[in-house]
Design an enzyme around this catalytic site. Structure first.
Site, short mmCIF file in Angstrom:
data_model
loop_
_atom_site.label_atom_id
_atom_site.label_comp_id
_atom_site.label_asym_id
_atom_site.label_seq_id
_atom_site.Cartn_x
_atom_site.Cartn_y
_atom_site.Cartn_z
N SER A 79 19.36 45.04 21.45
CA SER A 79 19.82 45.56 22.00
C SER A 79 20.82 46.38 20.88
CB SER A 79 21.07 44.09 21.93
OG SER A 79 22.50 44.68 22.89
N HIS A 129 17.38 47.92 23.62
CA HIS A 129 18.49 47.51 24.42
C HIS A 129 19.66 48.58 24.89
CE1 HIS A 129 19.92 44.73 27.79
NE2 HIS A 129 20.53 44.63 27.03
N ASP A 189 23.14 48.42 26.07
CA ASP A 189 24.34 47.85 26.53
C ASP A 189 24.96 48.71 27.38
OD1 ASP A 189 23.66 45.82 27.19
OD2 ASP A 189 23.68 45.18 24.81
N MET A 223 28.19 49.60 29.80
CA MET A 223 29.82 49.21 29.72
C MET A 223 30.69 49.94 30.35
SD MET A 223 29.85 45.87 27.01
CE MET A 223 28.53 44.79 26.42
N HIS A 281 20.28 48.40 30.20
CA HIS A 281 20.94 47.31 31.37
C HIS A 281 22.64 48.00 30.51
CE1 HIS A 281 23.04 42.98 30.80
NE2 HIS A 281 23.13 43.44 31.84
N MET A 288 26.42 47.41 33.20
CA MET A 288 26.89 46.83 33.55
C MET A 288 28.21 47.45 33.97
SD MET A 288 26.90 44.42 30.31
CE MET A 288 25.83 45.15 29.15
N MET A 312 21.29 36.57 32.59
CA MET A 312 22.10 36.72 31.48
C MET A 312 22.46 35.13 31.17
SD MET A 312 22.89 39.53 30.39
CE MET A 312 23.65 39.15 29.74
N ASP A 349 18.80 37.72 28.03
CA ASP A 349 19.47 38.58 28.01
C ASP A 349 21.26 37.57 26.67
OD1 ASP A 349 21.64 40.17 26.03
OD2 ASP A 349 21.68 41.60 27.95
C1 DX5 Z 1 25.89 41.45 26.56
C2 DX5 Z 1 25.08 42.22 26.57
C3 DX5 Z 1 23.64 42.00 25.42
C4 DX5 Z 1 24.44 41.47 24.06
C5 DX5 Z 1 23.63 40.35 23.45
O1 DX5 Z 1 27.03 41.93 27.37
O2 DX5 Z 1 24.52 42.50 27.73
O3 DX5 Z 1 22.68 42.62 25.17
O4 DX5 Z 1 24.39 42.82 23.35
O5 DX5 Z 1 23.98 40.33 22.40
P1 DX5 Z 1 23.99 38.73 21.54
O6 DX5 Z 1 22.82 38.68 21.10
O7 DX5 Z 1 24.76 39.50 19.88
O8 DX5 Z 1 24.73 37.62 22.04
ZN ZN Z 2 22.50 43.40 28.01
#
Ligand code: DX5
Ligand code: ZN
Length: 219
Positions: free
Chosen positions: A6, A31, A33, A35, A64, A66, A135, A173
């Site tokens: 990630s 990956h 993320d 947000m 991903h 979010m 998750m 994840d």
């Molecule tokens: C959380 C993300 C994950 C996260 C994983 O909101 O979707 O991808 O970054 O990070 P670690 O491995 O540090 O939990």
């Molecule tokens: Zn993620």
């Protein structure tokens, strides 16, 4: 096992270099993320970053989302060069339609479940899934502690996919490192997303090998 590091825990000032370092280490997936500060209480980046990085990297981009109302953004991410777009079932009001739209854009489609969402939420869209993501922390931040109940959810999801003869990947994840990787793989996970535990150790090649050694233990 597919390891999908990630980028949330990578150097935000040097994503292109980080992706190149991952490639050199023998890693195939990255990956992203995304947000929006609404679906989750944090902001990261959008499609322009994915688009720019697509020009420099041929890794598999596991994106991903979010974000609320993912339908408003999937075309932009598809055109930016995402290989897989994962939307949250809690954010996609018309999940069936959203997954179909992702596929129609020529991108692999995934659906993610928050810790409080049961696996049964995917029952009626299994045939539209290339990947289902469990998750194992509440999304929004890296570095959180793995929620143990997620293991049962992986087992339930694996059974659901088998029952419906689906070949969708099972991704997990949040809070993942070499120490819990064997349990996750044994439960049926195929893709492990790791942020802080992966990026906190260099070189990445050694870190990958640690995950692979853990994965071998599972057998
Ligand atoms: C959380 C993300 C994950 C996260 C994983 O909101 O979707 O991808 O970054 O990070 P670690 O491995 O540090 O939990
Ligand atoms: Zn993620």
């Amino acid at each position: 096992m597919i390891l999908s590091p990630s980028l949330l825990s990578a150097d935000f000032g040097c994503f292109a270099r980080e992706l190149e370092d991952l490639r050199k280490a023998g890693i195939a997936w990255a990956h992203f993320d995304v947000m929006d500060g609404r679906f989750v209480p944090n902001l990261t980046f959008g499609a322009p970053i994915v688009k720019r990085l697509r020009q420099t990297s041929r890794l598999f981009f596991d994106v991903h989302l979010m974000i609320e109302e993912p339908d408003r953004h999937i075309r932009a991410f598809a055109e930016a060069g995402a290989d897989m777009l994962v939307v949250h079932v809690e954010a996609a009001r018309h999940l069936d339609r959203t997954l179909r739209e992702i596929r129609a854009l020529g991108v692999k489609a995934g659906a993610a479940l928050n810790p409080a969402t049961p696996v049964s939420a995917l029952e009626n869209v299994v045939d539209l899934l290339d990947m289902a993501l469990i998750m194992s922390v509440n999304p929004g931040f890296g570095g959180q502690t793995f929620i143990p109940r997620s293991l049962d959810k992986i087992v339930t999801l694996a059974a659901l996919l088998k029952e419906q003869k689906s070949r969708a990947l099972i991704s997990v994840d949040g809070g993942i490192g070499p120490e819990n990787a064997p349990d996750l793989l044994r439960a049926g996970a195929t893709v492990l997303v790791s942020g802080s535990a992966f990026f906190s150790h260099q070189p990445y090649r050694d870190r990958l090998l640690e995950f692979e050694r853990a994965a071998a233990k599972e057998k």
